[in-house]
Design an enzyme around this catalytic site. Structure first.
Site, PDB file in Angstrom:
ATOM      1  N   ARG A   1     -16.778 -13.416  -3.083  1.00 25.01           N
ATOM      2  CA  ARG A   1     -17.917 -13.012  -3.923  1.00 25.01           C
ATOM      3  C   ARG A   1     -19.235 -13.417  -3.276  1.00 25.01           C
ATOM      4  O   ARG A   1     -20.256 -12.761  -3.454  1.00 25.01           O
ATOM      5  CB  ARG A   1     -17.781 -13.627  -5.315  1.00 25.01           C
ATOM      6  CG  ARG A   1     -18.985 -13.368  -6.230  1.00 25.01           C
ATOM      7  CD  ARG A   1     -18.667 -13.666  -7.692  1.00 25.01           C
ATOM      8  NE  ARG A   1     -18.166 -15.005  -7.890  1.00 25.01           N
ATOM      9  CZ  ARG A   1     -18.937 -16.111  -7.994  1.00 25.01           C
ATOM     10  NH1 ARG A   1     -20.252 -16.023  -7.878  1.00 25.01           N
ATOM     11  NH2 ARG A   1     -18.384 -17.291  -8.205  1.00 25.01           N
TER      12      ARG A   1
ATOM     13  N   TYR B   1     -31.946   9.790 -12.921  1.00 25.89           N
ATOM     14  CA  TYR B   1     -30.520   9.860 -13.210  1.00 25.89           C
ATOM     15  C   TYR B   1     -30.234   9.360 -14.628  1.00 25.89           C
ATOM     16  O   TYR B   1     -30.779   8.342 -15.071  1.00 25.89           O
ATOM     17  CB  TYR B   1     -29.775   9.031 -12.169  1.00 25.89           C
ATOM     18  CG  TYR B   1     -28.316   8.801 -12.441  1.00 25.89           C
ATOM     19  CD1 TYR B   1     -27.439   9.867 -12.623  1.00 25.89           C
ATOM     20  CD2 TYR B   1     -27.810   7.507 -12.515  1.00 25.89           C
ATOM     21  CE1 TYR B   1     -26.102   9.644 -12.877  1.00 25.89           C
ATOM     22  CE2 TYR B   1     -26.471   7.275 -12.751  1.00 25.89           C
ATOM     23  CZ  TYR B   1     -25.623   8.344 -12.933  1.00 25.89           C
ATOM     24  OH  TYR B   1     -24.292   8.124 -13.186  1.00 25.89           O
TER      25      TYR B   1
ATOM     26  N   ASP C   1     -34.793   5.732  -5.785  1.00 30.79           N
ATOM     27  CA  ASP C   1     -33.400   6.132  -5.635  1.00 30.79           C
ATOM     28  C   ASP C   1     -33.366   7.247  -4.588  1.00 30.79           C
ATOM     29  O   ASP C   1     -33.845   8.357  -4.828  1.00 30.79           O
ATOM     30  CB  ASP C   1     -32.844   6.610  -6.976  1.00 30.79           C
ATOM     31  CG  ASP C   1     -31.338   6.852  -6.941  1.00 30.79           C
ATOM     32  OD1 ASP C   1     -30.833   7.226  -5.864  1.00 30.79           O
ATOM     33  OD2 ASP C   1     -30.678   6.688  -7.977  1.00 30.79           O
TER      34      ASP C   1
ATOM     35  N   LYS D   1     -21.746   8.724  -2.878  1.00 32.44           N
ATOM     36  CA  LYS D   1     -22.154  10.072  -2.521  1.00 32.44           C
ATOM     37  C   LYS D   1     -22.146  10.241  -0.994  1.00 32.44           C
ATOM     38  O   LYS D   1     -21.132  10.035  -0.344  1.00 32.44           O
ATOM     39  CB  LYS D   1     -23.520  10.365  -3.135  1.00 32.44           C
ATOM     40  CG  LYS D   1     -23.664   9.974  -4.618  1.00 32.44           C
ATOM     41  CD  LYS D   1     -22.622  10.600  -5.516  1.00 32.44           C
ATOM     42  CE  LYS D   1     -22.937  10.472  -7.010  1.00 32.44           C
ATOM     43  NZ  LYS D   1     -22.930   9.110  -7.541  1.00 32.44           N
TER      44      LYS D   1
END
Length: 396
Positions: free
Chosen positions: A59, A112, A185, A210
């Site tokens: 982590r 978005y 973005d 994407k």
């Protein structure tokens, strides 16, 4: 905004293959050309405290993730990159790092939908953060919306699904004057076609799901910045508060996929241009949204601000919701599915799919009509894709 790091003298295509995966030929190194997938959740220490190899717990740091972080940073001309378990994890972590209770956000009214849910249903409800949505295609509208409480300007360019653009450089100057953070973005354009940090943004975010991955087999996100303090804050929230990092196997997939990003983006754009021009001339299509078209209201800005126009085309058919859904469902090569940015061509009816949770009045006001279709254009033969669209339009 701090000065960006010196740009690599190597071309983007070269860095996409080699950055972050330089073979280790030192004594004890294995010379891997492909970064190993380090699945270990924890690491043995040679001494209590800080081990000499630098790793304690995945982590807090993982060699595979660090390889991907270096590549994303290099491709983005950024000093820092952090990769996350999803694009929304990247967005939420950035917002939770930057914002405090009582802060104000100016956001593009075309952002978005997931980001809008974060702003409206979480930050506003639980953290007393106010958000004002503006038509950011108008720089003056952004300037008028900024207040002394504005801590964040959140933009997308191009937007989803209407492919609107905002002038990142001009909005960056506005944000700087008011000591606000400008976040962009950049998922649709990718670092191959647009460089928000060079244009004046403080932060750029991606859904690596994407184009960066490009093969429909990994969900992830990334944040890049040149601001050391902001990077430290984002890493702290990511690693210690949220634990929102990208898993090693997904890091491997994005490392693999990103090697062909330049090749894919050129083919996406070439195909999208063919499709957009075809649709523009079709009698059953009433509007086409694509920044590469001279008819796009911000084509000049796209030409100035971007190195390419991307692979997403949206358009409106001559009909209502029933006809639009029937058209989308009739296609063969264009697969009916949400998401975008992979080698396969997809098709969706936003009103009944990705924007179905948005109240109808709000959806229509944002320009997402019942007749709107979004087509993320893949890298198949453009002739075959156009034939598929023609068959569907013929049967409307």
């Amino acid at each position: 905004m701090e000065d960006p790091p010196a740009r690599s003298t190597q071309a983007f295509e070269t860095e996409a293959i080699h950055a972050g995966e330089e073979p280790n030929l030192d004594p004890g190194g294995t010379g891997d050309l492909v970064s190993p997938i380090h699945l270990s959740s924890t690491f043995a220490m040679d001494e209590a405290g800080d081990p000499s190899h630098g790793y304690k717990y995945s982590r807090l740091g993982n060699p595979t993730r660090e390889a991907l972080d270096r590549r994303v940073a290099t491709l983005s001309d950024a000093a820092h990159a952090m990769t996350f378990g999803s694009g929304m994890a990247a967005i939420a972590t950035t917002c939770l790092t930057v914002l405090e209770s009582g802060d104000h956000v100016v956001a593009f009214d075309g952002i978005y939908g997931g980001t809008k849910v974060l702003f409206d249903d979480y930050l506003a409800e639980h953290f007393d953060v106010s958000v004002e949505y503006v038509d950011a295609t108008d720089v003056d509208a952004v300037a008028d919306a900024v207040t002394p409480e504005t801590a964040l300007c959140w933009m997308e360019s191009p937007t989803n699904p209407l492919l609107k653009l905002c002038d990142v450089e001009a909005i960056g100057e506005i944000a700087d004057r008011h000591d606000a953070v400008l976040a962009v973005d950049n998922t649709f354009a990718t670092p191959y076609f647009q460089h928000p940090l060079a244009l004046g943004a403080d932060v750029s975010v991606y859904s690596t799901t994407k184009y960066l991955n490009g093969h429909t087999d990994s969900i992830g996100g990334a944040v890049v910045t040149n601001d050391d303090g902001l990077a430290d804050g984002i890493r702290f929230v990511q690693e210690y508060a949220l634990g929102a990092m990208l898993a090693p196997f997904d890091c491997y997939l994005v490392l693999r996929g990103s090697k062909t990003l330049p090749l894919r983006m050129r083919q996406h754009e070439a195909n999208a241009t063919r499709v957009a021009n075809y649709l523009t001339d079709h009698e059953k299509v009433t509007a086409v949204h694509y920044p590469g078209l001279e008819s796009h209201p911000q084509h000049d800005l796209a030409t100035r601000q971007m190195d390419g126009f991307g692979g997403v085309v949206s358009f409106e058919i001559d009909g209502g919701g029933a006809e639009a859904r029937a058209f989308a469902e009739s296609l063969d090569l264009f697969t009916l599915a949400v998401s975008l940015g992979s080698v396969e061509s997809l098709i969706e009816h936003p009103a009944s799919m990705s924007a179905s949770y948005v109240p109808e009045a709000e959806r229509l006001a944002s320009g997402i009509t019942d007749s709107l279709i979004r087509a993320p254009v893949g890298v198949e033969s453009a002739d075959d894709l156009i034939a598929d669209l023609e068959a569907g339009l013929r049967h409307l």
